[in-house]
Scaffold this motif. Sequence first.
Motif, short mmCIF file in Angstrom:
data_model
loop_
_atom_site.label_atom_id
_atom_site.label_comp_id
_atom_site.label_asym_id
_atom_site.label_seq_id
_atom_site.Cartn_x
_atom_site.Cartn_y
_atom_site.Cartn_z
N ASP A 49 8.66 6.42 3.46
CA ASP A 49 7.32 7.49 3.45
C ASP A 49 6.70 6.98 2.12
N HIS A 50 7.65 6.95 1.33
CA HIS A 50 7.08 6.63 -0.26
C HIS A 50 8.08 6.16 -1.29
N ALA A 51 7.77 5.49 -2.26
CA ALA A 51 8.84 5.20 -3.23
C ALA A 51 8.62 6.04 -4.33
N VAL A 52 9.95 5.94 -5.21
CA VAL A 52 9.89 6.84 -6.48
C VAL A 52 10.23 5.87 -7.58
N PHE A 53 9.53 6.04 -8.68
CA PHE A 53 9.85 5.24 -9.93
C PHE A 53 9.73 6.30 -10.94
N GLY A 97 0.77 -1.13 0.13
CA GLY A 97 -0.02 -0.09 -0.06
C GLY A 97 0.91 1.26 0.05
N LEU A 98 2.15 1.00 -0.12
CA LEU A 98 3.06 2.33 -0.07
C LEU A 98 2.93 3.14 -1.22
N LYS A 99 2.60 4.35 -1.22
CA LYS A 99 2.59 5.17 -2.48
C LYS A 99 3.59 5.33 -3.22
N VAL A 100 3.50 5.39 -4.53
CA VAL A 100 4.58 5.32 -5.61
C VAL A 100 4.50 6.61 -6.43
#
Length: 172
Positions: free
Chosen positions: A151-155, A55-58
Amino acid sequence: MLTKSIAAGLAGTVLLATAAFAQSPTATSDKAPTAAATTISTTATGQWRTSKMDGLKVYNEANENIGTINDLLMDKSGAIKIAVIGVGGFLGVGEHLVAVPYEKLKFVNEAVAYTGTGAKPGATTTTGAATGTDNRPAATTTSSTSKWYPDHAVFNASKDELKNMPEFKYAD
């Protein structure tokens, strides 16, 4: 007469059970005592819980929300190889799942900066390929209020680019 028989049977059962519980077992063993299960540590500073990654936002490099992590797939050695990202849909309905290489994700511990374009200045990131002991992701530098997940992931892709990727399906 029947009630006397039932009462006598219950009394006998209670007496036998009491005698069985009163006996203390004598254990004789020629084996040396085994060591307790070994643990790595009683604290796991800098480790992330995979249950918290679901559920971690990307986001992409332009700080646009492009999806959420639905699952992490690992190889037999326990190293995480693929992140399954859900794109689009509403509350999981109509969501398009795509598989991306885990090492292509960057994890950020600070909240997304919504002003301006690009990443928040001074944000600390860790790529998915960076691992600590036991093939777990290495932690980024955080304050003393470190939590068990980023906090979040970056793609580096847009939402449309992810939607155009082949859909990921779990094999039965």
